[in-house]
Design a protein around this motif. Structure first.
Motif, PDB file in Angstrom:
ATOM      1  N   VAL A 243       0.867  -1.179   0.000  1.00  0.00           N
ATOM      2  CA  VAL A 243       0.000   0.000   0.000  1.00  0.00           C
ATOM      3  C   VAL A 243       0.905   1.230   0.000  1.00  0.00           C
ATOM      4  O   VAL A 243       1.808   1.342   0.835  1.00  0.00           O
ATOM      5  CB  VAL A 243      -0.917   0.028   1.238  1.00  0.00           C
ATOM      6  N   VAL A 245       1.547   5.169   0.588  1.00  0.00           N
ATOM      7  CA  VAL A 245       1.035   6.277   1.388  1.00  0.00           C
ATOM      8  C   VAL A 245       1.921   7.498   1.134  1.00  0.00           C
ATOM      9  O   VAL A 245       3.135   7.460   1.373  1.00  0.00           O
ATOM     10  CB  VAL A 245       1.048   5.953   2.894  1.00  0.00           C
ATOM     11  N   VAL A 266      -1.759  -0.069   7.900  1.00  0.00           N
ATOM     12  CA  VAL A 266      -1.483  -0.980   6.783  1.00  0.00           C
ATOM     13  C   VAL A 266      -1.080  -2.353   7.326  1.00  0.00           C
ATOM     14  O   VAL A 266      -1.517  -3.397   6.820  1.00  0.00           O
ATOM     15  CB  VAL A 266      -0.402  -0.397   5.863  1.00  0.00           C
ATOM     16  N   ARG A 269      -3.805  -4.606   8.302  1.00  0.00           N
ATOM     17  CA  ARG A 269      -4.474  -5.279   7.188  1.00  0.00           C
ATOM     18  C   ARG A 269      -3.568  -6.339   6.562  1.00  0.00           C
ATOM     19  O   ARG A 269      -3.892  -6.896   5.513  1.00  0.00           O
ATOM     20  CB  ARG A 269      -4.900  -4.262   6.109  1.00  0.00           C
ATOM     21  N   ARG A 271      -0.588  -5.985   5.189  1.00  0.00           N
ATOM     22  CA  ARG A 271       0.044  -5.526   3.945  1.00  0.00           C
ATOM     23  C   ARG A 271       1.390  -4.867   4.203  1.00  0.00           C
ATOM     24  O   ARG A 271       1.669  -4.378   5.302  1.00  0.00           O
ATOM     25  CB  ARG A 271      -0.863  -4.506   3.251  1.00  0.00           C
ATOM     26  N   ALA A 308      -3.023  -0.359  -3.156  1.00  0.00           N
ATOM     27  CA  ALA A 308      -3.878   0.811  -2.977  1.00  0.00           C
ATOM     28  C   ALA A 308      -2.984   2.031  -2.803  1.00  0.00           C
ATOM     29  O   ALA A 308      -1.784   1.905  -2.515  1.00  0.00           O
ATOM     30  CB  ALA A 308      -4.794   0.649  -1.763  1.00  0.00           C
ATOM     31  N   VAL A 310      -2.895   5.673  -0.712  1.00  0.00           N
ATOM     32  CA  VAL A 310      -3.430   6.581   0.302  1.00  0.00           C
ATOM     33  C   VAL A 310      -2.778   7.930   0.059  1.00  0.00           C
ATOM     34  O   VAL A 310      -1.547   8.053   0.094  1.00  0.00           O
ATOM     35  CB  VAL A 310      -3.112   6.090   1.727  1.00  0.00           C
ATOM     36  N   VAL A 329      -7.521   5.611  -0.961  1.00  0.00           N
ATOM     37  CA  VAL A 329      -8.050   6.244   0.244  1.00  0.00           C
ATOM     38  C   VAL A 329      -7.581   7.687   0.182  1.00  0.00           C
ATOM     39  O   VAL A 329      -6.383   7.960   0.189  1.00  0.00           O
ATOM     40  CB  VAL A 329      -7.538   5.590   1.536  1.00  0.00           C
ATOM     41  N   SER A 364      -7.422   2.000   8.991  1.00  0.00           N
ATOM     42  CA  SER A 364      -7.512   0.561   8.788  1.00  0.00           C
ATOM     43  C   SER A 364      -8.889   0.185   8.251  1.00  0.00           C
ATOM     44  O   SER A 364      -9.011  -0.661   7.350  1.00  0.00           O
ATOM     45  CB  SER A 364      -7.244  -0.172  10.109  1.00  0.00           C
ATOM     46  N   LEU A 367      -9.075   1.074   4.599  1.00  0.00           N
ATOM     47  CA  LEU A 367      -8.312   0.119   3.803  1.00  0.00           C
ATOM     48  C   LEU A 367      -9.073  -1.197   3.650  1.00  0.00           C
ATOM     49  O   LEU A 367      -8.957  -1.870   2.617  1.00  0.00           O
ATOM     50  CB  LEU A 367      -6.945  -0.131   4.442  1.00  0.00           C
ATOM     51  N   THR A 368      -9.849  -1.560   4.643  1.00  0.00           N
ATOM     52  CA  THR A 368     -10.649  -2.773   4.543  1.00  0.00           C
ATOM     53  C   THR A 368     -11.574  -2.706   3.330  1.00  0.00           C
ATOM     54  O   THR A 368     -11.762  -3.692   2.606  1.00  0.00           O
ATOM     55  CB  THR A 368     -11.485  -2.985   5.819  1.00  0.00           C
ATOM     56  N   LEU A 371      -9.352  -2.518  -0.199  1.00  0.00           N
ATOM     57  CA  LEU A 371      -8.570  -3.699  -0.542  1.00  0.00           C
ATOM     58  C   LEU A 371      -9.448  -4.885  -0.944  1.00  0.00           C
ATOM     59  O   LEU A 371      -8.941  -5.990  -1.133  1.00  0.00           O
ATOM     60  CB  LEU A 371      -7.668  -4.086   0.629  1.00  0.00           C
TER      61      LEU A 371
END
Length: 405
Positions: A243, A245, A266, A269, A271, A308, A310, A329, A364, A367-368, A371
């Motif tokens: 991920v 950021v 992250v 999750r 990741r 992803a 962010v 995000v 978090s 991200l749920t 993802l």
């Protein structure tokens, strides 16, 4: 044909002009860009072979202090930039066929074009800031609207008064010095009756959204074929997609303690993490091998390989992530960023984290959502709808603008 383009702003305000300059060059035109002399901007233009005409102070010196700029700072900066545009753009535009301006309200650019007798174009990268019956104006330094005022037309009129207070005195003083009459509506004068909108129609639909007759060209995307650094490649290949950021040129505006919050969220999750250092100076919170910090890289290539993104919701980052098909995000901070966050959510390609201070739990949770397989599939569908020829469209329009009658 020779074109002078100008912008005062961070990378997101200048990179699209580089893309347009490259498209113009492909069509046989010469283009130069007058922009702040920040090192990263100068390096970007040099890499593209586009001449830079330095304009005003560096953006970093203005926005990257320990605290965000104040209203008093803005009251000093606005007239200084007006003076810089008259001083810098007048010689730079000599022999040019058209002058195009964008970025922080470019008061002074149209006036130089008027004095030289060449066409002027104002371009924006979003609809935010254009008077509209659908949404109120954003915050601007100056006398605030009365508490409880909700009439949108009244709010936009008061926004025009704030623009006049910021720029009007300096603009009309410099216009008088070159024999031009005064302007009584600076905002309308700068924007013109037919401003250009350099944004993708899927991400930023504009029809009927503003009072202006917007001319939408599509986003001006700068082609970037740079390979990713070797160490970054090793990290990407060493495990599942991480991920990303990053908050770009957000310095004092970046969320408090965002590196720690992001890393922990992250990891929650399951990741890996890529931190974009940016002006906020994000760094890893420990020596664990699941986190890697990158500087300025080819985001067009990078975002295709992450789980992803962010980010803060700048127009450029939003477009790049969307084109790459990366779920997002968006944690908006200022200006047009809440608009892009809302559009990402509306399109189903990510989450708008409207709370400006994410927690480990809130990030978090976001991200749920992003993802999931469903969000990634939707992001891929939207990616296929985004046009990449906006800079070429705009370049051809500039040629048409200067054709003899």
């Amino acid at each position: 044909m020779r074109v002078l383009m100008t912008s005062w702003g961070s990378r997101g305000d200048v990179e699209p002009l580089v893309g347009l300059a490259m498209a113009l060059r492909e069509l046989g035109a010469e283009a130069r860009i007058s922009a702040p002399p920040d090192e990263e901007l100068a390096a970007s233009l040099e890499r593209a072979g586009v001449p830079l005409v330095p304009l005003g102070p560096t953006v970093h010196s203005v926005v990257a202090g320990p605290k965000p700029p104040t209203g008093e700072d803005a009251l000093k900066l606005a007239p200084a930039l007006v003076a810089a545009r008259f001083e810098t753009l007048t010689p730079a535009a000599e022999g040019c066929d058209v002058l195009l301006a964008t970025g922080l309200l470019p008061a002074g650019a149209r006036d130089v074009a008027e004095k030289l007798g060449i066409p002027y174009v104002y371009a924006a990268f979003h609809i935010f800031g254009h008077p509209s019956r659908h949404f109120p104006p954003g915050a601007r330094p100056g006398t605030p609207s009365p508490a409880g005022e909700t009439d949108i037309r009244t709010l936009w009129r008061q926004d025009a008064e704030r623009v006049n207070a910021l720029y009007g005195g300096a603009l009309n003083t410099h216009r008088a010095a070159i024999g031009l009459p005064p302007v009584d509506d600076v905002r309308g004068h700068v924007f013109t009756d037919r401003p250009w909108l350099a944004a993708d129609a899927t991400l930023c639909p504009s029809e009927g959204m503003t009072d202006a007759e917007l001319v939408q060209t599509g986003a001006w995307i700068r082609p970037d074929d740079r390979p990713l650094p070797d160490e970054l490649e090793k990290f990407l290949k060493a495990g599942p997609p991480p991920v990303y950021v990053g908050f770009g040129s957000m310095a004092a505006h970046a969320p408090k303690d965002i590196a720690r919050v992001a890393v922990e969220a992250v990891r929650a999750r399951g990741r890996r993490i890529l931190l974009g250092r940016g002006w906020a100076g994000l760094t890893s919170i420990d020596d664990a091998g699941d986190c890697f910090v990158v500087g300025e890289v080819n985001q067009q290539a990078l975002f295709r390989r992450v789980a992803a993104v962010v980010h803060h919701g700048g127009a450029g980052t939003t477009t790049t992530a969307s084109l790459a098909g990366a779920p997002q995000v968006v944690v908006p901070r200022i200006a047009d960023q809440p608009y892009w966050a809302a559009r990402v959510a509306e399109l189903g390609i990510g989450v708008a984290h409207q709370d400006p201070t994410p927690t480990v739990e809130s990030l978090s949770a976001a991200l749920t959502t992003v993802l999931t397989v469903e969000t990634r599939e939707r992001a891929k569908v939207v990616s296929g709808k985004i046009r990449t020829d906006g800079a070429t469209v705009a370049a051809k329009m500039l040629f048409d603008l200067v054709k003899p009658a």
